[in-house]
Enzyme design. Structure first.
Site, PDB file in Angstrom:
ATOM      1  N   PHE A  22       0.844  -1.204   0.000  1.00 58.81           N
ATOM      2  CA  PHE A  22       0.000   0.000   0.000  1.00 58.81           C
ATOM      3  C   PHE A  22       0.876   1.249   0.000  1.00 58.81           C
ATOM      4  O   PHE A  22       1.725   1.420   0.872  1.00 58.81           O
ATOM      5  CB  PHE A  22      -0.907   0.000   1.237  1.00 58.81           C
ATOM      6  CG  PHE A  22      -1.841   1.175   1.289  1.00 58.81           C
ATOM      7  CD1 PHE A  22      -2.895   1.289   0.401  1.00 58.81           C
ATOM      8  CD2 PHE A  22      -1.667   2.189   2.233  1.00 58.81           C
ATOM      9  CE1 PHE A  22      -3.762   2.368   0.435  1.00 58.81           C
ATOM     10  CE2 PHE A  22      -2.529   3.282   2.288  1.00 58.81           C
ATOM     11  CZ  PHE A  22      -3.581   3.364   1.385  1.00 58.81           C
ATOM     12  N   GLY A  23       0.655   2.111  -0.986  1.00 55.92           N
ATOM     13  CA  GLY A  23       1.369   3.386  -1.065  1.00 55.92           C
ATOM     14  C   GLY A  23       0.414   4.527  -0.742  1.00 55.92           C
ATOM     15  O   GLY A  23      -0.687   4.593  -1.284  1.00 55.92           O
ATOM     16  N   TYR A  24       0.844   5.409   0.174  1.00 51.85           N
ATOM     17  CA  TYR A  24      -0.018   6.549   0.551  1.00 51.85           C
ATOM     18  C   TYR A  24       0.704   7.878   0.344  1.00 51.85           C
ATOM     19  O   TYR A  24       0.115   8.945   0.538  1.00 51.85           O
ATOM     20  CB  TYR A  24      -0.455   6.424   2.019  1.00 51.85           C
ATOM     21  CG  TYR A  24       0.710   6.295   2.983  1.00 51.85           C
ATOM     22  CD1 TYR A  24       1.271   5.044   3.261  1.00 51.85           C
ATOM     23  CD2 TYR A  24       1.269   7.409   3.602  1.00 51.85           C
ATOM     24  CE1 TYR A  24       2.340   4.915   4.136  1.00 51.85           C
ATOM     25  CE2 TYR A  24       2.333   7.296   4.479  1.00 51.85           C
ATOM     26  CZ  TYR A  24       2.862   6.046   4.737  1.00 51.85           C
ATOM     27  OH  TYR A  24       3.935   5.931   5.603  1.00 51.85           O
ATOM     28  N   GLY A  25       1.971   7.816  -0.049  1.00 54.88           N
ATOM     29  CA  GLY A  25       2.757   9.039  -0.234  1.00 54.88           C
ATOM     30  C   GLY A  25       3.379   9.026  -1.612  1.00 54.88           C
ATOM     31  O   GLY A  25       2.695   8.811  -2.616  1.00 54.88           O
ATOM     32  N   SER A  26       4.710   9.186  -1.623  1.00 52.07           N
ATOM     33  CA  SER A  26       5.375   9.273  -2.925  1.00 52.07           C
ATOM     34  C   SER A  26       5.235   7.987  -3.744  1.00 52.07           C
ATOM     35  O   SER A  26       5.345   8.020  -4.972  1.00 52.07           O
ATOM     36  CB  SER A  26       6.850   9.638  -2.755  1.00 52.07           C
ATOM     37  OG  SER A  26       7.468   8.686  -1.938  1.00 52.07           O
ATOM     38  N   GLU A  97      13.331   3.278   2.082  1.00 49.56           N
ATOM     39  CA  GLU A  97      12.535   3.762   3.214  1.00 49.56           C
ATOM     40  C   GLU A  97      13.169   3.398   4.547  1.00 49.56           C
ATOM     41  O   GLU A  97      12.486   3.068   5.507  1.00 49.56           O
ATOM     42  CB  GLU A  97      11.100   3.202   3.113  1.00 49.56           C
ATOM     43  CG  GLU A  97      10.412   3.438   1.794  1.00 49.56           C
ATOM     44  CD  GLU A  97      10.345   4.910   1.388  1.00 49.56           C
ATOM     45  OE1 GLU A  97      10.602   5.778   2.249  1.00 49.56           O
ATOM     46  OE2 GLU A  97      10.063   5.186   0.220  1.00 49.56           O
TER      47      GLU A  97
HETATM   48  C1  BEZ Z   1       4.309   5.604   0.596  1.00 48.80           C
HETATM   49  O1  BEZ Z   1       4.270   6.353  -0.325  1.00 48.80           O
HETATM   50  O2  BEZ Z   1       3.436   4.786   0.799  1.00 48.80           O
HETATM   51  C2  BEZ Z   1       5.415   5.639   1.550  1.00 48.80           C
HETATM   52  C3  BEZ Z   1       5.501   6.673   2.423  1.00 48.80           C
HETATM   53  C4  BEZ Z   1       6.518   6.688   3.314  1.00 48.80           C
HETATM   54  C5  BEZ Z   1       7.446   5.671   3.334  1.00 48.80           C
HETATM   55  C6  BEZ Z   1       7.329   4.634   2.455  1.00 48.80           C
HETATM   56  C7  BEZ Z   1       6.311   4.610   1.565  1.00 48.80           C
END
Ligand code: BEZ
Length: 186
Positions: A22-26, A97
């Protein structure tokens, strides 16, 4: 603290028949890894916050930037992108990460009503790079003044906000920080 070694021991990835990340950011818009399939997904009980320090991407050890983590928040939901991936992908992502993020199991809800187990990187409150809450203005000011090897911290926010709009979701926290950045930079 480098969390990549801890993450390697957290799951027996090779034993899983399928893996959804699951990606929630970049990860939503910076997909620098191979994937088999991608689908929007929702995680209930969590929200995105710019509460994690970034020493290695959007800031430096001397001037850490502010990036996202997921925070437990009963009653809220977070929409992101789920990627079906092979276990090899985590060699790369655990390294990318490594600044405080641990791999967690999480339940993903897809828009056809189906539910799957997923993995997600979360930087928990109290980790060495954790910054925690601040006012929208303070967060925006901090982000405007931060830059690291992956580029300007401002860019991280503006790209994410654009990607979330494209997905048709509203994230009040992300959009509030975007508004503050635009107001402060005129
Ligand atoms: C993400 O985009 O899901 C993510 C955010 C922070 C760290 C690793 C992945």
């Amino acid at each position: 603290m480098d969390t990549s070694k801890i993450n390697k021991q957290r799951h027996n990835l090779e034993a899983l028949s399928e893996i959804w990340l699951f990606g929630y950011g970049s990860l939503i818009h910076k997909v620098d890894f191979p994937f088999i399939e991608k689908r929007t997904a929702i995680v209930d009980g969590w929200c995105r916050r710019f509460w994690q320090g970034s020493h290695d991407h959007r800031g430096t050890p001397q001037n850490p930037g502010r990036v996202l983590t997921l925070i437990e928040s009963p009653g809220e939901s977070c929409l992101g992108m789920a990627f079906k991936v092979s276990h090899q992908v985590f060699e790369h992502l655990d390294h990318r990460e490594k600044n405080g993020y641990l791999r967690h199991d999480i339940e993903l809800k897809f828009d056809d009503g189906s539910v799957k187990n997923g993995l997600v990187y979360i930087a928990e409150p109290g980790n060495a790079a954790y910054l925690g809450p601040a006012t929208d203005t303070a967060i925006a000011e901090h982000i405007i003044s931060s830059v690291g090897p992956s580029g300007e911290n401002t860019d991280y926010v503006l790209r994410l906000a654009a990607a979330l709009r494209k997905l048709g979701t509203v994230d009040e926290h992300v959009f509030a920080i975007e508004r503050e950045i635009k107001r402060l930079t005129g």
